[in-house]
Design an enzyme around this catalytic site. Structure first.
Site, PDB file in Angstrom:
ATOM      1  CG  ASN A  50    -135.650  -8.560  40.076  1.00  0.00           C
ATOM      2  OD1 ASN A  50    -136.179  -8.660  38.976  1.00  0.00           O
ATOM      3  ND2 ASN A  50    -136.243  -8.988  41.178  1.00  0.00           N
ATOM      4  CB  ILE A  51    -129.840 -11.136  38.700  1.00  0.00           C
ATOM      5  CG1 ILE A  51    -130.117 -10.615  37.280  1.00  0.00           C
ATOM      6  CG2 ILE A  51    -129.206 -12.526  38.649  1.00  0.00           C
ATOM      7  CD1 ILE A  51    -128.874 -10.295  36.469  1.00  0.00           C
ATOM      8  CD  GLU A  63    -134.315  -0.209  40.347  1.00  0.00           C
ATOM      9  OE1 GLU A  63    -133.963  -1.410  40.415  1.00  0.00           O
ATOM     10  OE2 GLU A  63    -135.250   0.254  41.022  1.00  0.00           O
TER      11      GLU A  63
HETATM   12  N1  THU Z   1    -135.907  -4.866  43.389  1.00  0.00           N
HETATM   13  C1  THU Z   1    -135.433  -4.262  42.259  1.00  0.00           C
HETATM   14  O1  THU Z   1    -134.834  -4.898  41.385  1.00  0.00           O
HETATM   15  N2  THU Z   1    -135.636  -2.923  42.127  1.00  0.00           N
HETATM   16  C2  THU Z   1    -136.384  -2.167  42.986  1.00  0.00           C
HETATM   17  O2  THU Z   1    -136.559  -0.986  42.747  1.00  0.00           O
HETATM   18  C3  THU Z   1    -136.956  -2.776  44.173  1.00  0.00           C
HETATM   19  C4  THU Z   1    -136.582  -4.170  44.454  1.00  0.00           C
HETATM   20  C5  THU Z   1    -135.775  -6.333  43.501  1.00  0.00           C
HETATM   21  C6  THU Z   1    -134.861  -6.832  44.566  1.00  0.00           C
HETATM   22  C7  THU Z   1    -135.411  -8.209  44.795  1.00  0.00           C
HETATM   23  O3  THU Z   1    -134.881  -9.092  43.819  1.00  0.00           O
HETATM   24  C8  THU Z   1    -136.894  -8.075  44.546  1.00  0.00           C
HETATM   25  O4  THU Z   1    -137.038  -6.895  43.779  1.00  0.00           O
HETATM   26  C9  THU Z   1    -137.749  -7.980  45.797  1.00  0.00           C
HETATM   27  O5  THU Z   1    -137.265  -7.041  46.661  1.00  0.00           O
END
Ligand code: THU
Length: 142
Positions: A50-51, A63
């Site tokens: 995640n970014i 994802e």
């Molecule tokens: N996030 C993801 O990258 N994938 C997920 O399946 C759930 C949430 C990230 C988004 C945000 O950067 C952080 O996790 C908290 O919600």
């Protein structure tokens, strides 16, 4: 039985890859780090983390990063995705994809066969089909 063992090994391998990808997470706002490993039908694996962004909405989930890396490389057929996540410095928690990511998956994957693996460790994980997680996702039908 042999097939089951092989499949199981492949999943734990993908979990390790997702855990490594999670190390790249940029998440100063939530402190929640996520990693993903996406297995394509041709055997290639695309990773994501995640970014986040100070303006919040430009943030992107792990994802979608993995999917967009694959699709932008010309790969559009997929078998499964492994997701790992949790607060930085704490044990990982079972993390299932958000609705936006599920909709992106639906664009490219057969919902009845595509597997979403949510893992806490290499040996503790849940496997769900995309159709279970997004039973009424939007699709254009002709
Ligand atoms: N996030 C993801 O990258 N994938 C997920 O399946 C759930 C949430 C990230 C988004 C945000 O950067 C952080 O996790 C908290 O919600």
């Amino acid at each position: 039985m042999e097939e089951q063992v092989r499949k199981r090994y492949q999943i734990s391998d993908l979990i390790e890859t997702a855990i490594r990808a999670r190390e790249g997470a940029y998440c100063p706002y939530s402190g929640f780090a996520v990693g993903a490993a996406l297995l394509a039908k041709d055997g290639s694996v695309y990773t994501g983390c995640n970014i986040e962004n100070a303006a919040f909405s430009p943030s992107c989930c792990a994802e979608r990063v993995a999917f967009f890396k694959a699709v932008s490389s010309g790969v559009t057929e997929f078998e499964r995705i492994v997701v790992v996540g949790g607060k930085q410095g704490e044990d990982m928690v079972e993390t299932t994809p958000c609705g936006v990511c599920l909709q992106v998956m639906l664009e490219f994957c057969d919902p009845d066969t595509f597997e979403v693996v949510s893992a806490r460790t290499t040996g503790e994980y849940g496997v769900r089909r995309l159709t279970e997680l997004l039973p009424y996702g939007f699709r254009l039908r002709d």
